[in-house]
Design an enzyme around this catalytic site. Structure first.
Site, PDB file in Angstrom:
ATOM      1  N   ASP A  51       0.915  -1.254  -0.040  1.00  0.00           N
ATOM      2  CA  ASP A  51      -0.011  -0.006  -0.146  1.00  0.00           C
ATOM      3  C   ASP A  51       0.895   1.211  -0.021  1.00  0.00           C
ATOM      4  O   ASP A  51       1.072   1.881   1.077  1.00  0.00           O
ATOM      5  CB  ASP A  51      -0.868  -0.109   1.134  1.00  0.00           C
ATOM      6  CG  ASP A  51      -2.106  -0.949   1.001  1.00  0.00           C
ATOM      7  OD1 ASP A  51      -2.307  -1.208  -0.056  1.00  0.00           O
ATOM      8  OD2 ASP A  51      -2.638  -1.321   1.852  1.00  0.00           O
TER       9      ASP A  51
ATOM     10  N   LYS B 124       0.117  -8.404  -1.837  1.00  0.00           N
ATOM     11  CA  LYS B 124      -1.252  -7.645  -2.457  1.00  0.00           C
ATOM     12  C   LYS B 124      -0.779  -6.504  -2.812  1.00  0.00           C
ATOM     13  O   LYS B 124      -0.344  -5.771  -2.442  1.00  0.00           O
ATOM     14  CB  LYS B 124      -2.066  -7.577  -1.283  1.00  0.00           C
ATOM     15  CG  LYS B 124      -3.329  -7.145  -1.518  1.00  0.00           C
ATOM     16  CD  LYS B 124      -4.253  -7.239  -0.608  1.00  0.00           C
ATOM     17  CE  LYS B 124      -4.472  -5.859   0.420  1.00  0.00           C
ATOM     18  NZ  LYS B 124      -5.068  -4.863  -0.312  1.00  0.00           N
TER      19      LYS B 124
ATOM     20  N   ASP C 249      -5.808  -6.736  -5.556  1.00  0.00           N
ATOM     21  CA  ASP C 249      -7.047  -6.464  -4.756  1.00  0.00           C
ATOM     22  C   ASP C 249      -7.828  -5.271  -5.331  1.00  0.00           C
ATOM     23  O   ASP C 249      -7.549  -4.185  -4.942  1.00  0.00           O
ATOM     24  CB  ASP C 249      -6.575  -6.446  -3.242  1.00  0.00           C
ATOM     25  CG  ASP C 249      -7.876  -5.979  -2.459  1.00  0.00           C
ATOM     26  OD1 ASP C 249      -8.907  -6.202  -2.563  1.00  0.00           O
ATOM     27  OD2 ASP C 249      -7.491  -5.351  -1.214  1.00  0.00           O
ATOM     28  N   LEU C 250      -8.424  -5.174  -6.529  1.00  0.00           N
ATOM     29  CA  LEU C 250      -8.915  -4.189  -7.123  1.00  0.00           C
ATOM     30  C   LEU C 250     -10.513  -3.899  -6.933  1.00  0.00           C
ATOM     31  O   LEU C 250     -11.140  -2.970  -7.218  1.00  0.00           O
ATOM     32  CB  LEU C 250      -8.760  -4.067  -8.649  1.00  0.00           C
ATOM     33  CG  LEU C 250      -7.346  -4.193  -9.183  1.00  0.00           C
ATOM     34  CD1 LEU C 250      -7.110  -4.046 -10.744  1.00  0.00           C
ATOM     35  CD2 LEU C 250      -6.635  -2.947  -8.477  1.00  0.00           C
ATOM     36  N   LYS C 251     -11.028  -5.123  -6.152  1.00  0.00           N
ATOM     37  CA  LYS C 251     -12.378  -5.006  -5.476  1.00  0.00           C
ATOM     38  C   LYS C 251     -13.355  -4.274  -6.752  1.00  0.00           C
ATOM     39  O   LYS C 251     -14.153  -3.435  -6.251  1.00  0.00           O
ATOM     40  CB  LYS C 251     -12.265  -3.750  -4.165  1.00  0.00           C
ATOM     41  CG  LYS C 251     -11.664  -4.464  -3.140  1.00  0.00           C
ATOM     42  CD  LYS C 251     -11.689  -3.387  -1.874  1.00  0.00           C
ATOM     43  CE  LYS C 251     -10.801  -3.805  -0.777  1.00  0.00           C
ATOM     44  NZ  LYS C 251      -9.577  -3.445  -0.976  1.00  0.00           N
TER      45      LYS C 251
ATOM     46  N   ASP D 264     -19.528  -3.544  -9.818  1.00  0.00           N
ATOM     47  CA  ASP D 264     -20.053  -2.797 -10.931  1.00  0.00           C
ATOM     48  C   ASP D 264     -21.066  -3.695 -11.755  1.00  0.00           C
ATOM     49  O   ASP D 264     -21.518  -4.506 -11.141  1.00  0.00           O
ATOM     50  CB  ASP D 264     -19.012  -2.528 -12.037  1.00  0.00           C
ATOM     51  CG  ASP D 264     -19.455  -1.054 -12.869  1.00  0.00           C
ATOM     52  OD1 ASP D 264     -20.416  -0.683 -13.318  1.00  0.00           O
ATOM     53  OD2 ASP D 264     -18.382  -0.009 -12.913  1.00  0.00           O
TER      54      ASP D 264
ATOM     55  N   PRO E 287     -22.801  -6.047 -14.332  1.00  0.00           N
ATOM     56  CA  PRO E 287     -22.129  -7.336 -14.886  1.00  0.00           C
ATOM     57  C   PRO E 287     -21.357  -7.200 -16.009  1.00  0.00           C
ATOM     58  O   PRO E 287     -20.317  -7.721 -16.162  1.00  0.00           O
ATOM     59  CB  PRO E 287     -23.407  -8.159 -15.233  1.00  0.00           C
ATOM     60  CG  PRO E 287     -24.537  -7.824 -14.210  1.00  0.00           C
ATOM     61  CD  PRO E 287     -24.346  -6.296 -14.089  1.00  0.00           C
ATOM     62  N   ASN E 288     -21.960  -6.466 -17.148  1.00  0.00           N
ATOM     63  CA  ASN E 288     -21.265  -6.471 -18.222  1.00  0.00           C
ATOM     64  C   ASN E 288     -19.646  -5.701 -17.768  1.00  0.00           C
ATOM     65  O   ASN E 288     -18.587  -6.272 -18.466  1.00  0.00           O
ATOM     66  CB  ASN E 288     -21.685  -5.535 -19.140  1.00  0.00           C
ATOM     67  CG  ASN E 288     -21.008  -5.551 -20.669  1.00  0.00           C
ATOM     68  OD1 ASN E 288     -20.786  -6.524 -21.352  1.00  0.00           O
ATOM     69  ND2 ASN E 288     -20.818  -4.349 -21.167  1.00  0.00           N
TER      70      ASN E 288
ATOM     71  N   THR F 106     -13.665  -4.606   6.137  1.00  0.00           N
ATOM     72  CA  THR F 106     -13.203  -4.798   7.707  1.00  0.00           C
ATOM     73  C   THR F 106     -13.098  -3.512   8.415  1.00  0.00           C
ATOM     74  O   THR F 106     -13.081  -3.278   9.471  1.00  0.00           O
ATOM     75  CB  THR F 106     -12.093  -5.496   7.719  1.00  0.00           C
ATOM     76  OG1 THR F 106     -11.084  -4.975   7.068  1.00  0.00           O
ATOM     77  CG2 THR F 106     -12.110  -6.793   7.627  1.00  0.00           C
TER      78      THR F 106
ATOM     79  N   GLY G 169      -0.875  -5.572   6.868  1.00  0.00           N
ATOM     80  CA  GLY G 169      -0.052  -4.679   6.157  1.00  0.00           C
ATOM     81  C   GLY G 169       0.579  -3.640   7.245  1.00  0.00           C
ATOM     82  O   GLY G 169       1.682  -4.006   7.714  1.00  0.00           O
ATOM     83  N   ARG G 170      -0.113  -2.554   7.549  1.00  0.00           N
ATOM     84  CA  ARG G 170       0.665  -1.508   8.333  1.00  0.00           C
ATOM     85  C   ARG G 170       1.620  -1.832   9.579  1.00  0.00           C
ATOM     86  O   ARG G 170       2.624  -1.562   9.777  1.00  0.00           O
ATOM     87  CB  ARG G 170      -0.192  -0.308   8.756  1.00  0.00           C
ATOM     88  CG  ARG G 170      -0.420   0.847   7.499  1.00  0.00           C
ATOM     89  CD  ARG G 170      -1.722   1.247   7.756  1.00  0.00           C
ATOM     90  NE  ARG G 170      -3.299   0.406   7.810  1.00  0.00           N
ATOM     91  CZ  ARG G 170      -4.337   0.888   7.975  1.00  0.00           C
ATOM     92  NH1 ARG G 170      -4.394   2.308   8.000  1.00  0.00           N
ATOM     93  NH2 ARG G 170      -5.478   0.227   7.861  1.00  0.00           N
TER      94      ARG G 170
HETATM   95  O1  LIG Z   1     -12.469  -5.770   3.906  1.00  0.00           O
HETATM   96  C1  LIG Z   1     -11.261  -5.370   3.688  1.00  0.00           C
HETATM   97  C2  LIG Z   1     -10.727  -5.494   2.413  1.00  0.00           C
HETATM   98  C3  LIG Z   1      -9.514  -5.383   1.959  1.00  0.00           C
HETATM   99  N1  LIG Z   1      -8.716  -4.837   2.909  1.00  0.00           N
HETATM  100  C4  LIG Z   1      -7.368  -4.500   2.500  1.00  0.00           C
HETATM  101  O2  LIG Z   1      -6.229  -5.217   3.121  1.00  0.00           O
HETATM  102  C5  LIG Z   1      -5.390  -4.272   3.643  1.00  0.00           C
HETATM  103  C6  LIG Z   1      -5.174  -4.306   5.009  1.00  0.00           C
HETATM  104  O3  LIG Z   1      -4.145  -3.389   5.641  1.00  0.00           O
HETATM  105  P1  LIG Z   1      -3.666  -3.096   6.916  1.00  0.00           P
HETATM  106  O4  LIG Z   1      -2.683  -1.854   6.858  1.00  0.00           O
HETATM  107  O5  LIG Z   1      -3.111  -4.403   7.489  1.00  0.00           O
HETATM  108  O6  LIG Z   1      -5.057  -2.573   7.538  1.00  0.00           O
HETATM  109  C7  LIG Z   1      -5.213  -2.945   2.922  1.00  0.00           C
HETATM  110  O7  LIG Z   1      -4.748  -3.000   1.690  1.00  0.00           O
HETATM  111  C8  LIG Z   1      -6.964  -2.935   2.594  1.00  0.00           C
HETATM  112  O8  LIG Z   1      -6.978  -2.217   1.281  1.00  0.00           O
HETATM  113  C9  LIG Z   1      -9.197  -4.604   4.132  1.00  0.00           C
HETATM  114  O9  LIG Z   1      -8.315  -3.884   5.045  1.00  0.00           O
HETATM  115  N2  LIG Z   1     -10.320  -4.910   4.322  1.00  0.00           N
END
Ligand SMILES: O=c1ccn([C@@H]2O[C@H](COP(=O)(O)O)[C@@H](O)[C@H]2O)c(=O)[nH]1
Length: 237
Positions: free
Chosen positions: A12, A33, A60-62, A65, A67-68, A124, A215-216
């Site tokens: 990130d 990721k 992780d582009l989530k 949108d 369906p098409n 989350t 992540g962080r």
């Molecule tokens: O529900 C979700 C979906 C994706 N994320 C992603 O995970 C990491 C979490 O990073 P931390 O620094 O450990 O918080 C981040 O890239 C989010 O985009 C998520 O947190 N929750």
């Protein structure tokens, strides 16, 4: 699979240079990721860099949108040769089915294995209050997350992204083969930040997570390699 193999670290950061610096500082991480922030900056070149380093990739582009459009995006992403790819479960059954088919077509056209699609259940960063009062969803949060996971499973999608707090319930209902990828993971010594539904790495694995996204606590630490080692030591010890 070792505990370390089950940790996915998000890149990130906002530029390719920063991403490469992080890759160099954390040589033991095998699964990275790539999310919206980095992909918007670098495009697919960062995926090539990761492949050259023989890393596994969670894109992780989530996508969320109609369906098409979901199908078009997933067809394109299927050509990248990534391991995991996210779509939002809330896009609905038709969009999930079209996304899955298209990701397979894209991979096949490039002669690659298809990505495992994962459906986001509920971010989350949201809690029960957000769900009830801001999103006006009239069901309890665990039930909503389970419904999103079941919708994904019925649509043929092989896994979901969920908080570790819902992992045990989803594992029980969706079975052992269903992938559960859990962000919202925080060692006791790390700050929660904007995450609202968290558990420690040990608790998350015990609850049934297939993979942890951390992540962080690692990437923002003064000593990222030290934080990575500490998390792994705590998981095996
Ligand atoms: O529900 C979700 C979906 C994706 N994320 C992603 O995970 C990491 C979490 O990073 P931390 O620094 O450990 O918080 C981040 O890239 C989010 O985009 C998520 O947190 N929750």
């Amino acid at each position: 699979m070792t505990a370390a193999d089950r940790i996915i670290v998000p890149l990130d950061v906002s530029s390719g240079e920063e991403a490469i610096a992080l890759l160099d500082r954390l040589p033991d991480v095998g699964f990275w990721k790539v999310g919206l922030e980095l992909f918007v900056s670098t495009g697919p070149s960062i995926l090539e860099e990761l492949k050259q380093r023989q890393k596994r990739i969670f894109l992780d582009l989530k996508f969320h949108d109609i369906p098409n459009t979901m199908a078009g995006a997933c067809r394109g992403a299927g050509r990248y040769g990534v391991d995991l790819l996210t779509v939002h479960g809330a896009a609905g059954r038709t969009a999930l089915q079209r996304a899955l088919e298209a990701s397979r077509e894209g991979a096949q056209s490039a002669g690659l294995s298809p990505p495992n699609l994962l459906a986001i259940t509920l971010l989350t960063s949201l809690n029960s209050r957000d769900l009830a009062f801001d999103l006006k969803v009239p069901v309890e949060l665990p039930e909503y997350a389970l419904q999103m996971a079941l919708l994904a499973q019925e649509s043929g999608i092989p896994g979901a992204v969920c908080s570790p707090q819902e992992a045990a319930g989803l594992r029980r209902v969706c079975g052992d083969e269903f992938l559960l990828v859990c962000p919202g993971v925080r060692p006791t010594w790390a700050e929660g930040g904007d995450q609202r539904r968290v558990m420690t790495p040990q608790e998350a694995l015990k609850a049934g997570a297939s993979y942890l996204v951390i992540g962080r606590p690692i990437t923002a630490a003064d000593d990222p390699q030290g934080a990575w080692n500490r998390i792994n030591d705590e998981l095996v010890g």
